[in-house]
Design a protein around this motif. Structure first.
Motif, PDB file in Angstrom:
ATOM      1  N   LYS A 100       0.803  -1.216   0.000  1.00  0.00           N
ATOM      2  CA  LYS A 100       0.000   0.000   0.000  1.00  0.00           C
ATOM      3  C   LYS A 100       0.839   1.271   0.000  1.00  0.00           C
ATOM      4  O   LYS A 100       0.341   2.347  -0.319  1.00  0.00           O
ATOM      5  N   THR A 101       2.094   1.156   0.376  1.00  0.00           N
ATOM      6  CA  THR A 101       2.952   2.335   0.442  1.00  0.00           C
ATOM      7  C   THR A 101       3.249   2.869  -0.968  1.00  0.00           C
ATOM      8  O   THR A 101       3.137   2.145  -1.955  1.00  0.00           O
ATOM      9  N   LYS A 102       3.649   4.130  -1.018  1.00  0.00           N
ATOM     10  CA  LYS A 102       4.002   4.738  -2.297  1.00  0.00           C
ATOM     11  C   LYS A 102       5.298   4.147  -2.838  1.00  0.00           C
ATOM     12  O   LYS A 102       6.230   3.883  -2.086  1.00  0.00           O
ATOM     13  N   ILE A 103       5.339   3.958  -4.128  1.00  0.00           N
ATOM     14  CA  ILE A 103       6.556   3.540  -4.825  1.00  0.00           C
ATOM     15  C   ILE A 103       7.162   4.810  -5.412  1.00  0.00           C
ATOM     16  O   ILE A 103       6.592   5.413  -6.330  1.00  0.00           O
ATOM     17  N   LEU A 104       8.304   5.225  -4.889  1.00  0.00           N
ATOM     18  CA  LEU A 104       8.845   6.547  -5.182  1.00  0.00           C
ATOM     19  C   LEU A 104       9.929   6.518  -6.267  1.00  0.00           C
ATOM     20  O   LEU A 104      10.627   5.524  -6.447  1.00  0.00           O
ATOM     21  N   ARG A 136       1.014   4.567  -6.236  1.00  0.00           N
ATOM     22  CA  ARG A 136       0.605   3.573  -5.240  1.00  0.00           C
ATOM     23  C   ARG A 136      -0.641   2.862  -5.738  1.00  0.00           C
ATOM     24  O   ARG A 136      -1.328   3.348  -6.651  1.00  0.00           O
ATOM     25  N   ILE A 137      -0.919   1.702  -5.145  1.00  0.00           N
ATOM     26  CA  ILE A 137      -2.147   0.974  -5.473  1.00  0.00           C
ATOM     27  C   ILE A 137      -3.319   1.688  -4.807  1.00  0.00           C
ATOM     28  O   ILE A 137      -3.339   1.865  -3.589  1.00  0.00           O
ATOM     29  N   LEU A 138      -4.273   2.128  -5.601  1.00  0.00           N
ATOM     30  CA  LEU A 138      -5.416   2.881  -5.088  1.00  0.00           C
ATOM     31  C   LEU A 138      -6.624   1.978  -4.855  1.00  0.00           C
ATOM     32  O   LEU A 138      -7.289   2.068  -3.826  1.00  0.00           O
ATOM     33  N   ILE A 198      -2.097  14.926 -14.920  1.00  0.00           N
ATOM     34  CA  ILE A 198      -3.562  14.848 -14.953  1.00  0.00           C
ATOM     35  C   ILE A 198      -4.023  13.755 -15.926  1.00  0.00           C
ATOM     36  O   ILE A 198      -4.898  12.935 -15.607  1.00  0.00           O
ATOM     37  N   LYS A 199      -3.425  13.726 -17.129  1.00  0.00           N
ATOM     38  CA  LYS A 199      -3.823  12.733 -18.129  1.00  0.00           C
ATOM     39  C   LYS A 199      -3.529  11.308 -17.650  1.00  0.00           C
ATOM     40  O   LYS A 199      -4.362  10.403 -17.778  1.00  0.00           O
ATOM     41  N   LEU A 200      -2.333  11.103 -17.099  1.00  0.00           N
ATOM     42  CA  LEU A 200      -1.947   9.766 -16.657  1.00  0.00           C
ATOM     43  C   LEU A 200      -2.762   9.320 -15.446  1.00  0.00           C
ATOM     44  O   LEU A 200      -3.096   8.142 -15.319  1.00  0.00           O
ATOM     45  N   SER A 201      -3.066  10.258 -14.550  1.00  0.00           N
ATOM     46  CA  SER A 201      -3.857   9.903 -13.367  1.00  0.00           C
ATOM     47  C   SER A 201      -5.215   9.356 -13.775  1.00  0.00           C
ATOM     48  O   SER A 201      -5.704   8.367 -13.209  1.00  0.00           O
ATOM     49  N   THR A 202      -5.833  10.007 -14.756  1.00  0.00           N
ATOM     50  CA  THR A 202      -7.143   9.539 -15.233  1.00  0.00           C
ATOM     51  C   THR A 202      -7.044   8.141 -15.835  1.00  0.00           C
ATOM     52  O   THR A 202      -7.888   7.284 -15.572  1.00  0.00           O
ATOM     53  N   ALA A 203      -5.997   7.916 -16.635  1.00  0.00           N
ATOM     54  CA  ALA A 203      -5.850   6.622 -17.306  1.00  0.00           C
ATOM     55  C   ALA A 203      -5.530   5.499 -16.323  1.00  0.00           C
ATOM     56  O   ALA A 203      -6.118   4.410 -16.386  1.00  0.00           O
ATOM     57  N   PHE A 204      -4.621   5.744 -15.388  1.00  0.00           N
ATOM     58  CA  PHE A 204      -4.179   4.682 -14.492  1.00  0.00           C
ATOM     59  C   PHE A 204      -5.144   4.453 -13.330  1.00  0.00           C
ATOM     60  O   PHE A 204      -5.112   3.393 -12.704  1.00  0.00           O
ATOM     61  N   GLN A 205      -5.985   5.427 -13.045  1.00  0.00           N
ATOM     62  CA  GLN A 205      -6.988   5.216 -11.998  1.00  0.00           C
ATOM     63  C   GLN A 205      -7.933   4.078 -12.390  1.00  0.00           C
ATOM     64  O   GLN A 205      -8.406   3.321 -11.534  1.00  0.00           O
ATOM     65  N   LYS A 206      -8.179   3.934 -13.687  1.00  0.00           N
ATOM     66  CA  LYS A 206      -9.037   2.848 -14.159  1.00  0.00           C
ATOM     67  C   LYS A 206      -8.394   1.481 -13.938  1.00  0.00           C
ATOM     68  O   LYS A 206      -9.079   0.459 -13.942  1.00  0.00           O
ATOM     69  N   GLY A 208      -6.570   0.870 -11.227  1.00  0.00           N
ATOM     70  CA  GLY A 208      -6.420   0.685  -9.788  1.00  0.00           C
ATOM     71  C   GLY A 208      -5.218   1.386  -9.192  1.00  0.00           C
ATOM     72  O   GLY A 208      -4.902   1.162  -8.012  1.00  0.00           O
ATOM     73  N   PHE A 209      -4.549   2.272  -9.952  1.00  0.00           N
ATOM     74  CA  PHE A 209      -3.357   2.964  -9.472  1.00  0.00           C
ATOM     75  C   PHE A 209      -3.605   4.463  -9.343  1.00  0.00           C
ATOM     76  O   PHE A 209      -4.414   5.044 -10.062  1.00  0.00           O
ATOM     77  N   GLU A 210      -2.850   5.075  -8.453  1.00  0.00           N
ATOM     78  CA  GLU A 210      -2.816   6.529  -8.354  1.00  0.00           C
ATOM     79  C   GLU A 210      -1.397   7.001  -8.669  1.00  0.00           C
ATOM     80  O   GLU A 210      -0.441   6.570  -8.029  1.00  0.00           O
ATOM     81  N   ILE A 211      -1.261   7.877  -9.666  1.00  0.00           N
ATOM     82  CA  ILE A 211       0.028   8.498  -9.963  1.00  0.00           C
ATOM     83  C   ILE A 211       0.163   9.689  -9.027  1.00  0.00           C
ATOM     84  O   ILE A 211      -0.517  10.707  -9.193  1.00  0.00           O
TER      85      ILE A 211
END
Length: 335
Positions: A100-104, A136-138, A198-206, A208-211
């Motif tokens: 669950k921790t952030k991968i930095l 991280r895994i959202l 912003i663009k990547l966050s929208t794509a990867f949220q689908k 299960g990830f949060e950028i």
């Protein structure tokens, strides 16, 4: 065989001990039967746990906890226990632990130049870029269903490959939409990185990830683009020099052509061209009032200088049109 069965029966705790340092998700065991005799489930800090029953996610634990399995009210747990047999179960259960921790500070880079049209100069640009990101895994269930699938484990380097494959198209789209010329890229790295975030966050949220962070550390252009950029820089410098000299770019090109012709001394044709070019060069410079150092004979040089001075006097209104014409004819006749 009997000893192994007894050993499984004595197992009392399910937990993620010593996870692989690169693991995003690991299956706790490849034998789901073993959980039937476990009495405790421990989820440590920075960990989560996914229960999969007959290939479907049935429950996700997101917070650190210690669960007494014999008494805990975990969804579907009663059903699992009812179907479990002594050593073998036809209803397989799998338990996965995830980070669950952030991968930095993960590195990214374009695998090939990103192509788009320069909005100012209207030529194709091939841009290469690199930087770092954090994530991280959202949503563990979306991550499991969309990414993990039938894999038992999933590692950081696998996500990095997904990132590299999916970054090209959004970056090309953003550059086309933002209309940054090649000369504006470096000055606007932060703005471009923010737009890409912003663009990547929208794509990867689908998935299960949060950028959580996205940065551009450097950019470069392919060889074809660099050749075009150098040509533009040369033309810009030449145009600027022409403006300082008081002539336009077309006149500058004409003067350079005559200069090159004058340097061509190959045979009589070259000599004749040189003479004609030299004369034209002197006349052009006289008309634009630019002092010129030439290799003409002293008399010719003086005539050119007088013509230049005469033109300056006429342009400044010190002599009339008729006076200028008469004096100019006199100088040319001597020449």
């Amino acid at each position: 065989m009997i000893f192994n069965g007894i050993k499984r029966q004595l197992r009392s705790v399910i937990q993620w001990n010593n996870p692989h340092p690169e693991a995003l998700l690991e299956q706790w065991t490849d034998n789901g039967d073993e959980i039937k005799n476990a009495s405790k489930l421990i989820v440590g800090p920075g960990q989560g746990c996914i229960f999969v029953y007959e290939g479907k996610v049935k429950a996700v634990i997101q917070e650190p906890c210690l669960v007494e399995l014999n008494t805990a009210n975990i969804p579907f747990w009663t059903t699992i226990k009812k179907f479990m047999q002594f050593f073998v179960s036809e209803h397989k259960v799998a338990i996965y632990f995830f980070r669950k921790t952030k991968i930095l500070d993960q590195k990214w880079g374009t695998t090939s130049p990103i192509k788009y049209e320069d909005p100012k100069y209207h030529f194709p640009v091939g841009l290469k870029a690199y930087g770092n990101f954090s994530y991280r895994i959202l949503d563990a269930e979306d991550f499991f269903n969309n990414i993990v699938g039938n894999h038992n484990n999933f590692y950081i380097n696998e996500f990095r490959e997904i990132m590299a494959a999916r970054i090209m198209h959004p970056l090309a789209d953003y550059l086309a939409e933002s209309r940054f010329s090649y000369a504006d890229i470096d000055a606007n790295r932060e703005e471009i990185a923010h737009g890409m975030h912003i663009k990547l966050s929208t794509a990867f949220q689908k998935l299960g990830f949060e950028i959580t962070d996205f940065r551009i550390e450097g950019t470069d252009f392919d060889e074809d683009t660099q050749t075009r950029i150098k040509r533009i820089a040369d033309l810009t410098a030449e145009t600027h020099a022409a403006q300082i000299a008081g002539i336009d770019y077309t006149q500058l090109q004409q003067l350079e052509a005559m200069r090159d012709a004058a340097r061509n001394e190959s045979g009589a044709a070259g000599l004749g061209m040189a003479m004609g070019a030299g004369l034209g060069f002197g006349q052009s410079m006289a008309q634009t009032a630019i002092p010129v150092q030439t290799s003409q004979p002293q008399g010719n040089s003086e005539a050119v200088q007088k013509l230049a001075q005469l033109k300056q006097m006429h342009d400044s209104g010190l002599i009339t049109e008729q006076e200028y014409a008469d004096k100019r004819k006199e100088i040319l006749d001597r020449f």
